[in-house]
Design an enzyme around this catalytic site. Structure first.
Site, PDB file in Angstrom:
ATOM      1  N   THR A   1      -0.286   0.770   6.720  1.00  0.00           N
ATOM      2  CA  THR A   1      -0.073  -0.328   5.773  1.00  0.00           C
ATOM      3  C   THR A   1       0.126  -1.595   6.565  1.00  0.00           C
ATOM      4  O   THR A   1       0.956  -1.635   7.480  1.00  0.00           O
ATOM      5  CB  THR A   1       1.151  -0.102   4.865  1.00  0.00           C
ATOM      6  OG1 THR A   1       1.473  -1.347   4.231  1.00  0.00           O
ATOM      7  CG2 THR A   1       2.378   0.391   5.623  1.00  0.00           C
ATOM      8  N   GLY A   2      -0.631  -2.627   6.218  1.00  0.00           N
ATOM      9  CA  GLY A   2      -0.481  -3.869   6.974  1.00  0.00           C
ATOM     10  C   GLY A   2      -1.707  -4.725   6.789  1.00  0.00           C
ATOM     11  O   GLY A   2      -2.481  -4.518   5.850  1.00  0.00           O
TER      12      GLY A   2
ATOM     13  N   GLY B 151      -5.003  -5.450   6.933  1.00  0.00           N
ATOM     14  CA  GLY B 151      -6.085  -4.479   7.091  1.00  0.00           C
ATOM     15  C   GLY B 151      -7.155  -4.826   8.098  1.00  0.00           C
ATOM     16  O   GLY B 151      -7.685  -3.940   8.783  1.00  0.00           O
TER      17      GLY B 151
ATOM     18  N   ARG C 137     -13.894  -8.019  -0.745  1.00  0.00           N
ATOM     19  CA  ARG C 137     -13.183  -7.707   0.511  1.00  0.00           C
ATOM     20  C   ARG C 137     -12.645  -6.268   0.452  1.00  0.00           C
ATOM     21  O   ARG C 137     -12.046  -5.848  -0.535  1.00  0.00           O
ATOM     22  CB  ARG C 137     -12.024  -8.684   0.698  1.00  0.00           C
ATOM     23  CG  ARG C 137     -11.195  -8.451   1.983  1.00  0.00           C
ATOM     24  CD  ARG C 137      -9.986  -7.573   1.745  1.00  0.00           C
ATOM     25  NE  ARG C 137      -9.096  -7.495   2.899  1.00  0.00           N
ATOM     26  CZ  ARG C 137      -8.066  -6.667   2.995  1.00  0.00           C
ATOM     27  NH1 ARG C 137      -7.776  -5.846   2.019  1.00  0.00           N
ATOM     28  NH2 ARG C 137      -7.311  -6.666   4.079  1.00  0.00           N
ATOM     29  N   VAL C 138     -12.865  -5.537   1.529  1.00  0.00           N
ATOM     30  CA  VAL C 138     -12.315  -4.188   1.633  1.00  0.00           C
ATOM     31  C   VAL C 138     -11.462  -4.130   2.894  1.00  0.00           C
ATOM     32  O   VAL C 138     -11.902  -4.582   3.962  1.00  0.00           O
ATOM     33  CB  VAL C 138     -13.444  -3.132   1.691  1.00  0.00           C
ATOM     34  CG1 VAL C 138     -12.872  -1.743   1.938  1.00  0.00           C
ATOM     35  CG2 VAL C 138     -14.255  -3.145   0.394  1.00  0.00           C
TER      36      VAL C 138
ATOM     37  N   THR D 280       0.825  -1.201   0.000  1.00  0.00           N
ATOM     38  CA  THR D 280       0.000   0.000   0.000  1.00  0.00           C
ATOM     39  C   THR D 280       0.864   1.259   0.000  1.00  0.00           C
ATOM     40  O   THR D 280       1.954   1.249   0.572  1.00  0.00           O
ATOM     41  CB  THR D 280      -0.864  -0.037   1.279  1.00  0.00           C
ATOM     42  OG1 THR D 280      -1.751  -1.128   1.145  1.00  0.00           O
ATOM     43  CG2 THR D 280      -1.641   1.221   1.522  1.00  0.00           C
TER      44      THR D 280
ATOM     45  N   ASP E 281      -8.422  -1.815   5.327  1.00  0.00           N
ATOM     46  CA  ASP E 281      -8.433  -0.586   6.124  1.00  0.00           C
ATOM     47  C   ASP E 281      -8.180   0.682   5.299  1.00  0.00           C
ATOM     48  O   ASP E 281      -8.606   1.772   5.674  1.00  0.00           O
ATOM     49  CB  ASP E 281      -7.352  -0.669   7.212  1.00  0.00           C
ATOM     50  CG  ASP E 281      -5.957  -0.855   6.599  1.00  0.00           C
ATOM     51  OD1 ASP E 281      -5.805  -1.746   5.723  1.00  0.00           O
ATOM     52  OD2 ASP E 281      -5.035  -0.118   6.971  1.00  0.00           O
TER      53      ASP E 281
END
Ligand code: ASP
Length: 361
Positions: free
Chosen positions: A272-273, A275, A250-251, A222, A253
């Site tokens: 970033t990670g 989510g 899928r969404v 990201t 963070d």
């Protein structure tokens, strides 16, 4: 006249006098504070821009050429955003400019170079927030928008809404004249191979009935940017392809205001990670809340959420954070995070690996 009697006889006149004295004092107090916290925010000496390109750095998986290209793209993004700040433009413009460069660079998991879904598509999410006004815009699950951050900003500035998804978001993009491209534009061979690996690992785990490792741990990429402009105002933005092998719809963070992106009067964050864990922790907002409400230094607040709370819940990743006082933090708990900043001297400072020093502003 007895003062008590005077008060009783002239209560209206007295309150009016009190208001006349108090109003300028209140206005002064508001001018030197921001957010709803009580302490004044010292103004920084000059504008600042901070970026990340994801916390999915794996040293062994990164060729010298890939690393050099990523560093070049980070520096180009810093220079593009900083030019806006130097021209006296608002933090929002710097964030949009920097993220657009990173979205166009195939090295990062955002727009061109995005990871693939389980079904072999690139599904893009982005969000942007203006710390000064509290306005925000976000989009999720789009397949044809060349620069998702530009569409997120259009949602913020040209609609009554905060978030639009899928076909509706793309219809809005067409209406707004935001550039649409063929979905094949986003495809890179490297990301396609990452999906094949993830699918094979998933099939193997299912066959042997063993729990699957982190879903695409290695592929966080990201991008995000935070800016502090010459007026002392902050903005934040984040753009992503999500996580490799994510299921339909899928969404994560990144497009969720408060989870992957947040900006207020004194603090801005882009994450970033993994989510799902950032959403549960409302990670970006939580960092700024600790600064605003608990008076924590930015670095401590960011470290507490990213390196303690998220891992304690089972997640991992990183973030960038920027304070209105010019303080900066780059917490992460992976092998590395593409990251950088640019300030008064106009020189891009960039780092990739965990053990690599990045002098702070
Ligand atoms: N946070 C993103 C998501 O979960 C992934 C990433 O940071 O690369 O969608």
């Amino acid at each position: 006249m007895n003062p008590v009697h005077a008060l009783a006889r002239y209560p209206l006149r007295l309150s009016a006098c009190l208001l006349l004295v108090a109003a300028p004092l209140l206005a002064l107090a508001q001018a030197v504070t921001s957010g709803s916290g009580a302490s004044p925010v010292p103004r920084p000496a000059s504008p600042l821009l901070v970026i990340h390109g994801g916390a999915g750095v794996v040293r062994t998986g990164l060729s010298a050429q890939d690393e050099a290209d990523a560093r070049k793209a980070l520096a180009a993004a810093l220079l593009a955003g900083h030019a806006r700040l130097q021209a006296g433009e608002p933090a929002l413009d710097a964030v949009t400019a920097a993220i657009t460069v990173l979205e166009d660079a195939p090295q990062f998991n955002a727009a061109r170079g995005a990871v693939f879904t389980h079904d072999g598509r690139n599904e893009l999410d982005a969000s942007i927030m203006d710390g000064a006004s509290g306005r925000a815009g976000a989009i999720a699950g789009v397949h044809r928008v060349r620069n998702p951050i530009v569409l997120a900003r259009a949602v913020m500035e040209h609609s009554k809404h905060v978030m639009m998804v899928g076909d509706g978001a793309e219809a809005f993009a067409a209406e707004q004249g935001v550039e649409l491209v063929d979905p094949s534009y986003f495809r890179t061979e490297k990301r396609w191979q990452q999906l094949q690996h993830a699918l094979a690992a998933e099939a193997k785990a299912q066959a042997s009935n063993t729990p699957l490792e982190l879903p695409g741990k290695a592929y966080f990429g990201t991008v995000g940017a935070l800016a502090l402009d010459a007026q002392g105002k902050l903005a934040a933005g984040t753009s992503t392809g999500g996580m490799t092998n994510k299921r339909y719809g899928r969404v994560g963070d990144s497009p969720i205001i408060g989870a992957g992106t947040w900006a207020d009067g004194r603090c801005a964050v882009s994450g970033t990670g993994w989510g799902e864990f950032y959403i549960r922790a409302a990670a970006a907002h939580e960092i700024c809340a600790r600064v605003r409400l608990a008076g924590q230094p930015l670095a401590r607040a960011a470290d507490g959420v990213i390196n303690r709370d998220v891992p304690a819940a089972g997640g991992d990743g990183g973030a960038i954070a920027l304070g209105a006082d010019g303080s900066v933090a780059f917490p992460f708990n992976t092998e590395g995070m593409y990251r950088g900043w640019i300030g008064a001297d106009g020189v891009p400072h960039v780092a990739v690996f965990r053990d690599e020093a990045l002098p702070l502003p």
